[in-house]
Scaffold this active site. Structure first.
Site, PDB file in Angstrom:
ATOM      1  N   GLY A  78      -4.868 -21.172 -28.691  1.00 50.06           N
ATOM      2  CA  GLY A  78      -5.916 -21.530 -29.637  1.00 50.06           C
ATOM      3  C   GLY A  78      -5.400 -22.043 -30.957  1.00 50.06           C
ATOM      4  O   GLY A  78      -6.090 -22.803 -31.653  1.00 50.06           O
ATOM      5  N   GLY A  94      -5.859 -16.916 -29.182  1.00 54.32           N
ATOM      6  CA  GLY A  94      -7.127 -16.230 -29.372  1.00 54.32           C
ATOM      7  C   GLY A  94      -6.999 -14.725 -29.207  1.00 54.32           C
ATOM      8  O   GLY A  94      -6.023 -14.217 -28.645  1.00 54.32           O
ATOM      9  N   GLU A 118      -1.118 -20.336 -20.907  1.00 56.55           N
ATOM     10  CA  GLU A 118      -2.297 -19.753 -20.257  1.00 56.55           C
ATOM     11  C   GLU A 118      -2.099 -19.441 -18.782  1.00 56.55           C
ATOM     12  O   GLU A 118      -2.776 -18.560 -18.231  1.00 56.55           O
ATOM     13  CB  GLU A 118      -3.494 -20.695 -20.437  1.00 56.55           C
ATOM     14  CG  GLU A 118      -4.081 -20.714 -21.831  1.00 56.55           C
ATOM     15  CD  GLU A 118      -3.271 -21.544 -22.808  1.00 56.55           C
ATOM     16  OE1 GLU A 118      -3.575 -21.491 -24.011  1.00 56.55           O
ATOM     17  OE2 GLU A 118      -2.326 -22.243 -22.371  1.00 56.55           O
ATOM     18  N   ASP A 155      -6.656 -24.740 -22.446  1.00 53.16           N
ATOM     19  CA  ASP A 155      -7.993 -25.159 -22.872  1.00 53.16           C
ATOM     20  C   ASP A 155      -7.918 -25.716 -24.304  1.00 53.16           C
ATOM     21  O   ASP A 155      -6.971 -26.401 -24.623  1.00 53.16           O
ATOM     22  CB  ASP A 155      -8.979 -23.999 -22.733  1.00 53.16           C
ATOM     23  CG  ASP A 155      -8.653 -22.816 -23.627  1.00 53.16           C
ATOM     24  OD1 ASP A 155      -7.460 -22.564 -23.893  1.00 53.16           O
ATOM     25  OD2 ASP A 155      -9.589 -22.120 -24.076  1.00 53.16           O
TER      26      ASP A 155
END
Length: 370
Positions: A123, A70, A146, A154
């Site tokens: 992402g 992201g 992450e 996530d």
């Protein structure tokens, strides 16, 4: 082009169309921004309702990456410039729309082919993991890093990491270790392989399939991709994670995070046995955010008992709270803004009350709660 996403259709030989979505920001390794997320969602929704579109191909522009994750720099700049309420609104909108897109891909009504040629991280894996046909090449490079930026895996990762063989998903989440296309297939994260040079021929070959015939579309696609597998098998590098499963499972055995970390940090790795990469991954884990490790640990065990919808709801609360009260913005600063690689991580207080608070939605009702 639409917000760094190229949206196009490719005609088939029998008068149908193939939807083609190309992430088109090669300079940023096709990192996902909120406008890109919105453009992808609009196109997928429109094509799902269009009987003339028979399948969708999702890919990245350039030769280096499908999607490196992201556009996380935006969170740092917004925290410097905006009120906490405005930051909450941005974090809510970004993660809610990203997770809705990921969930939509998992449940998409038409065949969706995603080709992870090059880097696919964070992402990017969120987009890739839910596709009907998840295709790797000899250039594929995956990671969920992450822990190094004060977030946690996530985009539905706590759901698919917890379903990987043994403790390999836990290892990938705790260490951010990189893995390749052969690993992804063995881990259940990918289904097919093709050579990178065959990518340009994928659309023309799909266009020649008989989309109105007796053979089901997904079966035809599977046959086509299986036909490309032979050359890919000769090109795919050997897996780098799978051969070490026995060692990883032993290191991560147990049900307390601190016990696992103590064993991992004290472990001796043998370079002669190819364990140098495990030592590097262990060091990354040690240097990561304690908050991130704690979230990952709980999510890994909890997600095993949850539906994908429930996982995304939890992840939305966790991600927004990582922005507002966690280490995420500090991790972005250290890695991508100042680039000093010296993050000032918070020390979690004793007990689990602080972690319970990360699962609570800051105000009102969590928009992804089932």
């Amino acid at each position: 082009m639409n917000d760094a996403v190229r949206v196009a259709t490719h005609p088939t030989a029998d008068g149908h169309h193939i939807g083609v979505l190309t992430l088109d920001s090669p300079a940023s390794l096709n990192a996902l921004s909120l406008p890109m997320i919105q453009a992808l969602q609009r196109a997928l929704t429109q094509w799902e309702q269009d009987p003339g579109v028979v399948c969708v191909v999702l890919q990245g522009a350039g030769e280096k990456a499908f999607c490196a994750g992201g556009d996380i720099r935006s969170f740092y700049y917004r925290k410097q410039e905006e009120s906490e309420q405005a930051l909450f609104g941005y974090a809510r909108d970004f993660f809610e729309q990203e997770y809705r897109l990921d969930h939509h891909i998992h449940r998409y009504a038409k065949p969706l082919i995603c080709v992870a040629d090059g880097i696919c991280m964070g992402g990017g894996i969120g987009l890739f993991a839910g596709a009907d046909f998840r295709v790797v090449t000899e250039k594929s490079l995956f990671a969920m890093p992450e822990v190094t930026i004060g977030l946690y895996p996530d985009v539905g990762a706590s759901w698919f990491l917890s379903r990987m063989p043994g403790r390999l998903g836990l290892w990938l989440g705790l260490t951010g270790a990189r893995f390749n296309g052969a690993d992804a297939i063995g881990l259940g994260l990918a289904d097919h392989a093709m050579s990178s040079r065959e990518r340009a021929d994928l659309l023309p070959r799909l266009a020649q399939l008989g989309w109105g015939g007796k053979v089901a579309p997904r079966e035809q696609i599977a046959q086509l991709l299986s036909g490309l597998q032979a050359e890919a098998d000769q090109l795919l590098p050997a897996p780098v994670i799978l051969p070490h499963q026995a060692k990883i499972d032993a290191l991560l055995a147990g049900r307390t995070l601190q016990g696992v970390l103590d064993r991992l940090y004290d472990a001796i790795f043998e370079p002669d046995l190819g364990e140098g990469s495990l030592a590097q991954a262990r060091d990354i884990c040690r240097g990561g955010s304690p908050i991130s490790r704690a979230i990952l640990w709980r999510q890994y065990w909890q997600a095993r008992r949850q539906s994908l919808t429930e996982v995304f709801a939890d992840e939305l609360a966790l991600s927004v709270n990582c922005v507002l009260r966690g280490d995420f913005v500090e991790g972005v600063r250290a890695l991508l803004i100042d680039k000093d690689k010296s993050p000032r991580w918070q020390a979690p207080p004793p007990g689990t009350d602080w972690l319970d608070a990360f699962y609570r939605w800051p105000e009102g009702k969590n928009p992804l709660t089932p």
